[in-house]
Each structure stands twice: as structure tokens, then as C-alpha cells.
Design a protein around this motif. Structure first.
Motif, PDB file in Angstrom:
ATOM      1  N   PHE A 403       1.009  -1.174  -0.104  1.00 24.65           N
ATOM      2  CA  PHE A 403       0.097  -0.133  -0.025  1.00 24.65           C
ATOM      3  C   PHE A 403       0.817   1.279  -0.202  1.00 24.65           C
ATOM      4  O   PHE A 403       0.606   2.284  -0.573  1.00 24.65           O
ATOM      5  CB  PHE A 403      -0.994  -0.074   1.112  1.00 24.65           C
ATOM      6  N   SER A 407       0.948   4.204  -2.664  1.00 21.69           N
ATOM      7  CA  SER A 407       0.720   5.340  -2.415  1.00 21.69           C
ATOM      8  C   SER A 407       1.544   6.363  -2.892  1.00 21.69           C
ATOM      9  O   SER A 407       1.176   7.486  -3.126  1.00 21.69           O
ATOM     10  CB  SER A 407       0.462   5.585  -0.886  1.00 21.69           C
ATOM     11  N   LEU A 410       0.915   7.244  -6.414  1.00 15.44           N
ATOM     12  CA  LEU A 410      -0.292   7.797  -6.358  1.00 15.44           C
ATOM     13  C   LEU A 410      -0.285   9.305  -6.248  1.00 15.44           C
ATOM     14  O   LEU A 410      -0.795  10.380  -6.838  1.00 15.44           O
ATOM     15  CB  LEU A 410      -1.650   7.243  -5.578  1.00 15.44           C
ATOM     16  N   ILE A 411       0.629   9.826  -4.969  1.00 11.58           N
ATOM     17  CA  ILE A 411       0.801  11.184  -4.717  1.00 11.58           C
ATOM     18  C   ILE A 411       1.580  11.883  -5.556  1.00 11.58           C
ATOM     19  O   ILE A 411       1.444  12.888  -6.051  1.00 11.58           O
ATOM     20  CB  ILE A 411       1.673  10.930  -3.240  1.00 11.58           C
ATOM     21  N   TYR A 561       4.777   1.115   6.104  1.00  8.52           N
ATOM     22  CA  TYR A 561       4.177   2.052   5.171  1.00  8.52           C
ATOM     23  C   TYR A 561       4.805   3.389   4.817  1.00  8.52           C
ATOM     24  O   TYR A 561       5.074   3.777   3.648  1.00  8.52           O
ATOM     25  CB  TYR A 561       2.648   2.425   5.769  1.00  8.52           C
ATOM     26  N   VAL A 565       6.449   4.728   1.018  1.00 13.22           N
ATOM     27  CA  VAL A 565       6.120   5.597   0.407  1.00 13.22           C
ATOM     28  C   VAL A 565       7.294   6.636  -0.533  1.00 13.22           C
ATOM     29  O   VAL A 565       7.015   6.875  -1.620  1.00 13.22           O
ATOM     30  CB  VAL A 565       5.214   6.735   1.199  1.00 13.22           C
TER      31      VAL A 565
END
Length: 710
Positions: A403, A407, A410-411, A561, A565
Motif C-alpha cells: 500500500f 501511495s 499515486l501522490i 508504510y 511511500v
């Protein structure tokens, strides 16, 4: 590359074009359609490659889950286990250059299929020692073994032991010494992991380029994303498989399980570690089968036929022109080879690239070492079983990593972050991730009360050397060995290394249900009205430990997480701060440096550091130090987390230097532009350059065994 293709086009256009029959095109078109429908095209290859990624991720993560099992089974220290773990990277490095260069010129699907067979052979080889080194023997005093002979744990004299029992015991020891060479079977585990690394080598470079060559350009990114998604699912199943096998006894199917006197909660317990490797090996064999039936080439989609001029233009070249074209290609190759050293100098002359490379190497040292020994840390620090540890990692930590990677991408896309922003996001991810990791120093459990090791026999903290502190007045009349490890739990909540060292005079029952009575050392801390008895197995950790373990899980998931990122922004930074024609070369150097300077040494020196926190070493049957039985919880916490944090902090300093150089080089206009746009902060680039090299970005956002690192 663009210049050379233009020159080729001009060269071909200036020569005579032979007439071509249109019917030949129709026949070729119909043949290509039949071939496409027959083999299933790129989607069949995509499905097969996804399965292969799943298989290699499954076996790689399963190896991580069995590290503590292998350590106990072969009676080896953590440092040696680190060497075994790093052998995968060594195998990969042995042939990566040959596969990357020659593989593209050969039958790529079949090379991948051969790699799967080698990978499966290595996986089977890891499991083979189980079938040749005899049954697993754990340390148990005869009084706790199922027997009709009743023996007092506290032996004032060897004459107390019946002659038949003494002879049988001595015979077993002698037989064990004759088979002591079996302990060197760990070499086969190392060689098997080395083979795994060799077999895994062609999967990524040849598989990804095959998709990129024959997929529609708009679908290439989607296809590669599907492969990476499946690759992240593999470790989840790998750790869950490790959890299942850890509950099964190592010799299941070979011995009567009722005769086993230890449970899966015992520190001497070894699960059926070999069973998972057999399953992973079968999966690898099945994954490689489809590649033997796939064609060397697939029909290229209509939208990409114009870009691949080499095969199309060869139809319009006369024999004389072909010879000229071959000589021209040879000249181009010689020119490219002559540019190698200038390219290397150009690459290492880029301060952003060098600083980012140093930051990556140091950060991966911390992450690889942390992940390799995370199961051991959870088991020793929080008193959890191997089965529960693997279950938690597979079901909670790995999805958090997946995830986080998603993320990060996506950011980057949603907020159209430029290169300078990518550097900030990567730095922020590392900073907050290691800050959260720092809080874990306060979430540990105290040492278990073990008489003679962590506390004295009178209940006070030990102040003398532990080997001398194992003996006390309460057990001075017993003929005990300090090398035994057969822990029992007294009613006073203190663990004793053996029933003999606890001064126990009598026992009742056998096996797991054995109870010891009249234990003189237990009675020291007991009131006269209470019985000084003990049961088989160590005492549980304090009441606060389960709560601390829950806090650890929460912080660990958030940390995984947060660190994940920054993965995608870091790769964007790497790709956008070098010249377009040096991207592949730069990424190759980056991957090589991480494997050599992080993947191989990190597990070794982390293991050496962890070994320094051992309080009680096991002993091999014929003498010599075995695997560690008990660690100092506080020292283990500070060494394991401290080493990770120190390396992470150093990498952050390099990341700050990267950001400082980028700020110094960037202009206000550059900062307003996206990394996906026309210009980055490391130099001016045209939109065409970005689109030309977008495939390189797609192909390299996945690094080997990424899913098992965090």
C-alpha cells in the motif's frame, strides 16, 4: 540512439528498393494472426510471467521466515545464517551481466523457463539435508523422556542411573558424534540459495523487456504493474506458509509425535522448515513450464511496427546494402564501446547521482538487516512463537509495504510533484519512518527471570559471570552440567536451565506432562507452606509483554508504510537527474552497488552484532558452540534497532545533501514544472526526451525481492 536510427533511415532510402508482392504481406498477416491466436499472444506471456514472479517471491520470503528454524536445526550462529541469506545475491551477481547482454539475443521465454528449473533445483537442494542428516535431537534429561525408568533429576552420583539406561545414553552420544559431520549440511542450504539466485537472474530483465517489445505501448505500463502486484502477493503467501510449517514438528512423518516432549513454544522447537521448500520448488517447476511453449518472437502491434525499423527495412535492402549495413553496425558498436569510460566518468561526476547512490546503499543496509532478523527479534523480544511471528509479518506488514508503494506513485501523479518535490517526499518518508522506528526502543520487554543468567538464585540481579553463577549452594550437591539447556518453570515464576540445576529430587509423569518436586533452588524463594515444584518449559514473559507486542505491531505497520511511500519518488529522482542516454547504465550501477554493498554484507554483520547479545549458547553433542538459546532482551533491542537507526540516520544526511544540491542547481521556473512535464530540476529536457525514456522508468521501478525487504 535517435541519431543512429535517422542515419539508418536516410541510408536505406538512398538505395534501390526491390519490388514486393502484396500477396506476401497478406500471407504474413494471416500467418501472424494464426500465430497470435495459437500461442495466446502477449497476455499468455503476461500470465506466465506473473506466476513466475509469484513463485520467486514465495520462495524468497519463505527463506526469511525459516531463518530461526535453520539456525536451530543446524546449530549455527546468526552470523552464519547471514552468509546463507546473502548467497542469493552472490548467485545473482555471477551471471547478471551475461544474461542481460546475451539473453536478449536468444530465445528469451526458454531462458526464463530454464531459470525456473534452476531456481526450483536450488529450492529442492535447500530441503535435502532433512533427509540425510538424521532425526532432530533436542536437549532433554532422561527424566522428561517417555521411559519406564524413574531417574532423579539431581544426580548426587552416576551410580543412581541404571546401567542399561546409562549405556543407552552413552551409545546415543557416541552415535551422535559419529554423525556430527551432518551439522555441516548447512552448506547445501547455502548452495541451494546460490542456485536460487542464479535461476532468478533472467526473470526480470528478459521478462520485462519481452513485454515492452510486444505489448501495445499504452498497455505496457499496465501489464508491468500487474506483474509487480502479483510479486507483492507472493511474500504474503510465503510468510503464511512459513507460519503453517513452523507449527509442524521438523520430523513429522518420520517419528511418533507423541514421543516429542517439547511444544512449538519451546526455544528448541524446530518446525517442518523443509516442507515449505518442497512446495515452493514444485511451484517454481510449474511456473516454468509455459515458457517452453512460447515463441521467440510475437507479432508486434500495428502501432509499434513503424518504430521497429530493423526488421521491416531488412526486407527492402539488397544483398550489397546488407553487407554495408552490417559493417556500419559494427562501427557503431565500436564507437559505443569507446564511450564507456567517458560515460562512467560522466555518471560519477554527477554529484546528485553519487549522493543518492550513497544514501540508497546505506539505507538498504539498514532495511535488509532489519527485515532479515525481524522474525528472530519478535520471537526473542516478545516471546512469540515462530508460527505467530510469520503469520503477523505476512498478514500485516507486507500489505502495508504494498500500500505504501502504491501511495507513493499515486501522490506523485495526483499532485504532479516535480523532481525537487520527489526529493523532499523521499527524504520526509525516510525521516518520519526512522523517527517512528526510534519509538520502538521504548517498546520492549524485560529479560525473563532465568536463574544464574538474568537473576541470581536468591532473586537478585546477577552481578557475577554467568557461567559461574549457574551453580549455587542449592544445587551444589547435584552433578549438573552447565552446557545443558532443558528449561523448567518453577512455581516462583523463575526459569531454571535444567531440573538438575534447580535441585529437583523427584519427578512425576513423563514427556510434556512431567512435574518436578522437592526442588531445593525453587524453595529458596518460596514460603515454607508452598511446595517447591516445577513444570517442563520456560516461564512466560511478564504481564506487560503482550501489551508491548501490540504496540510494536501498530508502530511497525505504520513504519513499513511510511518508509515504502518514498520508494517511487526516489526512483523518479534517480531517473530525472541523469542524462537520458545514461539511464540504463546508471540503473545498472545502482542495482549492482546495492547488491554488492548491501544485500551481501548486511545480513552478515547484523548477525554478528546479534550474536554478541547471547547469554546462553547451546552445545553440540561432541563439543563446540551451537545455536544461541537465550538472548539478553535489552541488549538485543538496542543492538538490533540501534544499528538500524544509525544506518538510517547516515542515509538521511546523504538525502539532505541531495536536496541541498538540487536546490542549488534548480531555478524558480524549474520548480514550477512537473517531473512528468518538459523539464526537471537537474537540467533542461525536452518533452520528447521524457516520452522516449518513459519506458525505462516503467521497467526499473521494481527491484529484486523488493517485497521482502520492508
Amino acid at each position: 540512439m535517435d541519431i543512429s536510427s535517422k542515419e539508418n533511415t536516410q541510408f536505406f532510402s538512398n538505395n534501390t528498393i526491390l519490388p514486393v508482392d502484396r500477396s506476401s504481406f497478406k500471407s504474413e498477416s494471416s500467418a501472424s494472426k494464426e500465430k497470435l491466436s495459437c500461442c495466446g499472444g502477449i497476455k499468455i506471456f503476461l500470465g506466465a510471467l506473473s506466476f513466475v514472479y509469484f513463485a520467486k517471491a514465495l520462495s524468497g520470503s519463505y527463506l526469511k521466515s525459516t531463518i530461526t528454524q535453520i539456525e536451530r536445526r543446524f546449530d549455527i550462529p546468526s552470523s552464519l545464517v547471514g552468509v546463507i541469506d546473502g548467497s542469493f545475491e552472490i548467485g545473482n551477481l555471477l551471471i547478471i551481466i551475461l544474461v542481460s547482454y546475451f539473453g536478449a539475443k536468444l530465445h528469451r521465454p526458454r531462458i526464463i523457463g530454464a531459470g525456473c528449473l534452476i531456481m526450483s533445483a536450488g529450492t529442492f537442494l535447500i530441503a535435502m539435508p532433512q533427509f540425510f542428516m538424521g532425526r532432530y535431537r533436542y536437549e532433554r534429561f532422561p527424566s522428561t523422556i517417555n521411559s519406564t525408568v524413574s531417574i532423579s533429576p539431581c544426580l548426587q552420583d552416576e551410580s543412581q542411573i541404571p546401567l542399561s539406561a546409562l549405556e543407552k545414553s552413552q551409545a546415543k552420544i557416541n552415535a551422535g558424534c559419529e554423525k556430527e559431520a551432518g551439522s555441516s549440511m548447512w552448506i547445501y542450504v547455502l548452495l541451494g540459495n546460490l542456485l536460487r539466485g542464479i535461476g532468478e537472474t533472467p526473470i526480470q530483465p528478459l521478462g520485462i523487456t519481452y513485454i515492452d517489445d510486444y505489448a501495445i505501448e499504452e498497455n505496457a505500463a499496465l501489464y508491468i504493474g500487474c506483474v509487480q502486484t502479483v510479486a507483492i502477493i507472493g511474500p504474503i503467501f510465503g510468510f503464511l506458509l512459513g507460519s503453517l510449517c513452523a507449527k509442524l514438528y521438523v520430523d513429522i512423518g518420520f517419528v511418533d509425535l507423541d514421543s516429542v516432549t517439547i511444544t512449538h513454544k519451546d526455544v528448541q522447537w524446530v518446525g517442518a522448515w523443509w516442507l515449505g521448500y518442497l512446495i515452493a520448488g514444485v511451484v517454481s517447476v510449474l511456473a516454468g513450464i509455459p515458457f517452453w511453449f512460447l515463441p521467440k518472437h510475437l507479432p508486434k502491434p500495428e502501432s509499434r511496427k513503424d518504430s521497429s525499423t530493423s526488421s521491416e527495412q531488412s526486407k527492402f535492402i539488397t544483398e550489397d546494402n546488407k553487407d554495408q549495413h552490417k559493417s556500419y553496425q559494427q562501427e557503431v558498436k565500436i564507437a559505443e564501446m569507446a564511450k564507456f569510460l567517458p560515460s562512467l566518468k560522466n555518471l560519477f561526476g554527477n554529484p546528485v547521482y553519487i549522493l543518492y547512490l550513497c544514501a540508497s546503499i546505506i539505507q538498504f543496509n539498514s532495511l535488509i538487516g532489519m527485515v532479515t532478523y525481524k522474525p528472530k527479534y519478535i520471537e526473542q523480544q516478545y516471546g512469540q512463537t515462530s508460527s505467530k511471528t510469520n503469520f503477523v509479518i505476512g498478514l500485516i506488514n507486507i500489505p502495508a509495504v504494498a500500500f505504501g508503494i502504491f501511495s507513493g506513485g499515486l501522490i506523485m501523479k495526483k499532485f504532479k510533484i516535480n523532481v525537487l518535490g520527489a526529493a523532499k517526499l523521499s527524504l520526509g518518508s525516510s525521516f518520519f519512518g526512522y523517527l517512528l522506528l526510534l519509538s520502538l526502543l521504548a517498546m520492549g520487554c524485560e529479560n525473563s527471570d532465568v536463574a544464574g543468567l538474568t537473576v541470581s538464585y536468591h532473586g537478585t540481579k546477577r552481578i557475577t559471570d554467568y557461567e559461574q553463577a549457574l551453580f549455587s549452594e542449592c544445587n551444589s550437591g547435584c552433578a549438573c552440567s552447565k552446557n545443558d539447556w532443558d528449561p523448567i518453570c518453577g512455581e516462583n515464576g523463575v526459569t531454571y536451565i535444567s531440573a538438575c540445576l534447580a535441585g529437583c529430587q523427584a519427578s512425576n509423569g513423563s514427556g510434556k506432562n512431567a512435574v518436578f518436586f522437592n526442588c531445593s533452588c525453587v524453595g529458596i524463594l518460596e514460603s515454607p507452606s508452598q511446595s517447591s515444584s516445577a513444570v517442563v518449559g520456560p516461564c512466560q514473559k511478564g504481564n506487560e509483554c503482550p501489551k508491548m507486542f501490540l504496540y510494536f505491531l501498530v508502530i511497525s505497520v505504520i513504519t513499513s508504510y511510511t518508509l515504502s511511500v518514498g520508494g517511487t519518488p526516489g526512483y523518479i529522482l534517480l531517473l530525472r537527474c541523469i542524462k537520458p542516454h545514461l539511464k540504463s547504465f546508471a540503473l545498472g550501477i545502482h542495482t549492482l552497488a546495492i547488491r554488492v554493498l548491501a544485500g551481501i554484507p548486511a545480513p552478515v554483520y547484523f548477525g554478528v552484532a546479534i550474536d554478541t547479545t547471547c547469554l546462553k549458547w547451546g552445545s553440540k553433542r561432541c563439543g563446540g558452540r551451537g545455536a544461541c538459546r537465550l538472548y539478553d532482551s535489552s541488549a538485543l533491542r538496542y543492538v538490533y534497532l540501534g544499528l538500524t537507526l544509525v544506518l538510517g540516520t547516515v542515509s538521511i544526511f546523504f538525502s539532505v545533501a541531495v536536496l541541498w544540491v538540487l536546490r542549488k542547481r534548480s531555478s524558480p521556473q524549474d520548480e514550477t514544472l512537473s517531473a512528468n512535464g518538459e523539464r526537471g530540476t537537474c537540467g533542461t529536457k525536452s518533452r520528447k526526451d521524457n516520452f522516449v525514456n518513459s519506458d525505462c522508468l516503467i521497467q526499473t521501478t521494481y527491484w529484486p525481492e523488493k517485497e521482502t525487504r520492508l
